[in-house]
Design a protein around this motif. Sequence first.
Motif, PDB file in Angstrom:
ATOM      1  N   GLY A  63       0.867  -1.188   0.023  1.00  0.00           N
ATOM      2  CA  GLY A  63      -0.039   0.053   0.216  1.00  0.00           C
ATOM      3  C   GLY A  63       0.725   1.222   0.149  1.00  0.00           C
ATOM      4  O   GLY A  63       2.003   1.139   0.120  1.00  0.00           O
ATOM      5  N   MET A  64       0.036   2.531  -0.005  1.00  0.00           N
ATOM      6  CA  MET A  64       0.684   3.669  -0.131  1.00  0.00           C
ATOM      7  C   MET A  64       0.202   4.732   0.892  1.00  0.00           C
ATOM      8  O   MET A  64      -1.071   4.402   1.201  1.00  0.00           O
ATOM      9  CB  MET A  64       0.574   4.358  -1.520  1.00  0.00           C
ATOM     10  CG  MET A  64       1.305   3.761  -2.465  1.00  0.00           C
ATOM     11  SD  MET A  64       1.247   4.515  -4.189  1.00  0.00           S
ATOM     12  CE  MET A  64      -0.334   3.815  -4.488  1.00  0.00           C
ATOM     13  N   ASN A  65       0.948   5.516   1.363  1.00  0.00           N
ATOM     14  CA  ASN A  65       0.435   6.492   2.360  1.00  0.00           C
ATOM     15  C   ASN A  65      -0.073   7.857   1.402  1.00  0.00           C
ATOM     16  O   ASN A  65       0.149   7.823   0.205  1.00  0.00           O
ATOM     17  CB  ASN A  65       1.420   6.995   3.002  1.00  0.00           C
ATOM     18  CG  ASN A  65       2.589   7.576   2.687  1.00  0.00           C
ATOM     19  OD1 ASN A  65       2.795   8.051   1.772  1.00  0.00           O
ATOM     20  ND2 ASN A  65       3.715   7.559   3.516  1.00  0.00           N
ATOM     21  N   LEU A  66      -0.542   8.926   2.127  1.00  0.00           N
ATOM     22  CA  LEU A  66      -1.190   9.769   1.508  1.00  0.00           C
ATOM     23  C   LEU A  66      -0.075  10.591   0.715  1.00  0.00           C
ATOM     24  O   LEU A  66      -0.223  10.929  -0.654  1.00  0.00           O
ATOM     25  CB  LEU A  66      -1.674  10.935   2.353  1.00  0.00           C
ATOM     26  CG  LEU A  66      -2.611  11.894   1.911  1.00  0.00           C
ATOM     27  CD1 LEU A  66      -3.656  11.692   0.768  1.00  0.00           C
ATOM     28  CD2 LEU A  66      -3.156  12.962   2.878  1.00  0.00           C
ATOM     29  N   ASP A  67       0.978  11.044   1.246  1.00  0.00           N
ATOM     30  CA  ASP A  67       1.986  11.718   0.380  1.00  0.00           C
ATOM     31  C   ASP A  67       2.311  10.912  -0.827  1.00  0.00           C
ATOM     32  O   ASP A  67       2.522  11.673  -2.026  1.00  0.00           O
ATOM     33  CB  ASP A  67       3.182  11.711   1.385  1.00  0.00           C
ATOM     34  CG  ASP A  67       3.088  12.730   2.665  1.00  0.00           C
ATOM     35  OD1 ASP A  67       2.058  13.666   2.324  1.00  0.00           O
ATOM     36  OD2 ASP A  67       3.843  12.593   3.586  1.00  0.00           O
ATOM     37  N   ASP A  68       2.594   9.630  -0.760  1.00  0.00           N
ATOM     38  CA  ASP A  68       2.740   8.803  -2.089  1.00  0.00           C
ATOM     39  C   ASP A  68       1.723   8.835  -3.086  1.00  0.00           C
ATOM     40  O   ASP A  68       1.990   8.904  -4.153  1.00  0.00           O
ATOM     41  CB  ASP A  68       3.171   7.386  -1.494  1.00  0.00           C
ATOM     42  CG  ASP A  68       4.640   7.153  -1.250  1.00  0.00           C
ATOM     43  OD1 ASP A  68       5.416   8.238  -1.225  1.00  0.00           O
ATOM     44  OD2 ASP A  68       4.906   6.150  -0.276  1.00  0.00           O
ATOM     45  N   LEU A  69       0.527   8.752  -2.575  1.00  0.00           N
ATOM     46  CA  LEU A  69      -0.688   8.785  -3.438  1.00  0.00           C
ATOM     47  C   LEU A  69      -0.653  10.204  -4.020  1.00  0.00           C
ATOM     48  O   LEU A  69      -1.069  10.056  -5.490  1.00  0.00           O
ATOM     49  CB  LEU A  69      -1.778   8.529  -2.646  1.00  0.00           C
ATOM     50  CG  LEU A  69      -2.463   7.255  -2.323  1.00  0.00           C
ATOM     51  CD1 LEU A  69      -3.521   6.975  -1.557  1.00  0.00           C
ATOM     52  CD2 LEU A  69      -2.581   6.223  -3.585  1.00  0.00           C
ATOM     53  N   GLN A  70      -0.325  11.112  -3.656  1.00  0.00           N
ATOM     54  CA  GLN A  70      -0.506  12.572  -4.272  1.00  0.00           C
ATOM     55  C   GLN A  70       0.669  12.439  -5.023  1.00  0.00           C
ATOM     56  O   GLN A  70       0.745  13.443  -6.227  1.00  0.00           O
ATOM     57  CB  GLN A  70      -0.228  13.604  -3.196  1.00  0.00           C
ATOM     58  CG  GLN A  70      -1.597  13.584  -2.330  1.00  0.00           C
ATOM     59  CD  GLN A  70      -1.418  14.508  -1.162  1.00  0.00           C
ATOM     60  OE1 GLN A  70      -0.391  15.118  -0.768  1.00  0.00           O
ATOM     61  NE2 GLN A  70      -2.595  15.339  -1.029  1.00  0.00           N
TER      62      GLN A  70
END
Length: 596
Positions: A63-70
């Motif tokens: 999975g990814m955290n919010l920073d990576d998703l953006q």
Amino acid sequence: MASTIQTLPTEVVYLITAGEVIDSLASVVRELVENSLDAGATRIVVSLWPQQWRIRVADNGCGMNLDDLQQAATAHSTSKIRSSADLWKINSLGFRGEALHSLTTLAELEILSRPLGGNLGWRIIYGDGGKVVQVEATAIAPGTVVTVSHLFGNCSSRRQGLPTTAQQMKAVQATIHQIALCHPRVTWQIWQNDRQWFTICPAATTGQLLPQILPQVRQGDLQEIKLEIPNPLNSELLTPHSPLPTTSASLRDATRTLSTSPHSALPTQHSALNLVVGLPDRCHRHRPDWVRVAINGRMVKTPELEQTILSAFHKTLPRDRYPICFLHLAISPDQINWNRNPAKTEIYLNEIIYWQEQITQAINQALSISSNNLKEAVHTTRVSKLLKAAEAKGGYNFNSQNPNENPKTPNSSLPTANFLKAVAQVSNTYIVAEHSGGMWLVEQHIAHERVLYEQLSDNWQLVPIEPSIILYQLSPAQVLQLQRIGLEIEPFGEQLWAVRNIPAPLQQRDDCAEAILELSWGGDLQTAQVAVACRSAIRNGTPMNQQEMQILLDNWQRTRNPRTCPHGRPIYLSLEESALARFFRRNWVIGKSHGI
């Protein structure tokens, strides 16, 4: 948590092979599935709605955290590499950071993700160019779900230029099959229009997985070997490098091991070779469509290695038939250049000749017969294929030690005296051989033919004869053919030709002239060697004593390809002890069969 997905420096982008990576439904599935595998996923669900041009890939990866998703969908953003030096030590399926960005220009992209150990998941919708349009918290299990909608919706001409829906679905299935073979421990569920299309269950090895993809092939038809081989001596040893950080559990990065993902970081001193072959006496194909090569977790096109595989199976299969073979090399990254093709299907492999030699040796080992690779299966369908050769008079040589035999052949050290024991002869045609796991019926003519053919291949010896053999009315093409395979032939009169030397196995035969005429009708040197071996081998209907049978069995076991004759016919029929026990129901408890 700190972001691990970063935009690549401009100088690195310039070094990356450019090209269109999204050109079909199958290419979208490939890119998204490779991201899931790089994230360490062990379960992947692919859902397709082809009429709506919609694809969804869900995984249980890190999975990814919010920073990576953006950051994930911006151009050339990746967690796989940081500098130009990383291009020479690729340990992941993706590294360019182009796929998600390309999708935002061709379709609507939505990603839901939650990192391992995270308490909250996020849903992000991307606009053109990878810009974040919408962000919201969402309930989701650890992992990632990527949804691509209205693919090529802004380019109707591209949609019209693609194949039919059925053809595209076939390409998607082939893509998933190829990836699954490289990652056998992953569970796959494929849905089409909200109905389950097919599944692939995980397996410990590729050989155990293959029958799910080729249903006509049984487990007993395959031989699988795994070898650890040293890197080429002149290869540059890399200093072991630390893996890229995975604290944010990015979509395209995860720690992997060789057992679950063969393209993980390897010791610099050794590489791994995983080989699955269809035994030539049990299965083969009309086309060379199942000669597959994978390197470090990805199927690739390597004509040099594919030709090596075909050559190793030469004279083991019937005419116009091709082997089933899957080769997976796990090689240190310094041996490979992945940055040659946008789809990463074509690569440059250092020291190609060295790897060809290793592959040939591995195939010879897989095709050998020993107590270590016996298959517990009853091949009753092969009985009807045992053909009786034509009868002819002649002497047969059963020397237990062939002076021309290469002592370095893979099977020369087999404990043959304790492996197969000649018991009897049936119909003066089949040798009954006993071994620790059961019994075999060995067809004597084609077993001897295999022995002689390999002897002739190793040492094609022509011996002078006196008097010469006189042939009558040969055509110029026949004369040229005999000269091509090394025979000395010269005019001897009107329509007469004198042959001054012949292949060594024919010198004791009284039908030597007929054999030379047979050789004159065409074919290359190998074809001539097959013909000589066939004519020189013991004929069916010839009685043999116990010693002759044992010598033949011992010599046959030492051949490189003992499962079939040079024409591709199966040599033996196996009746294993376990199958005999099942047939005679020896697992019954004494007394029960009497009604006690």
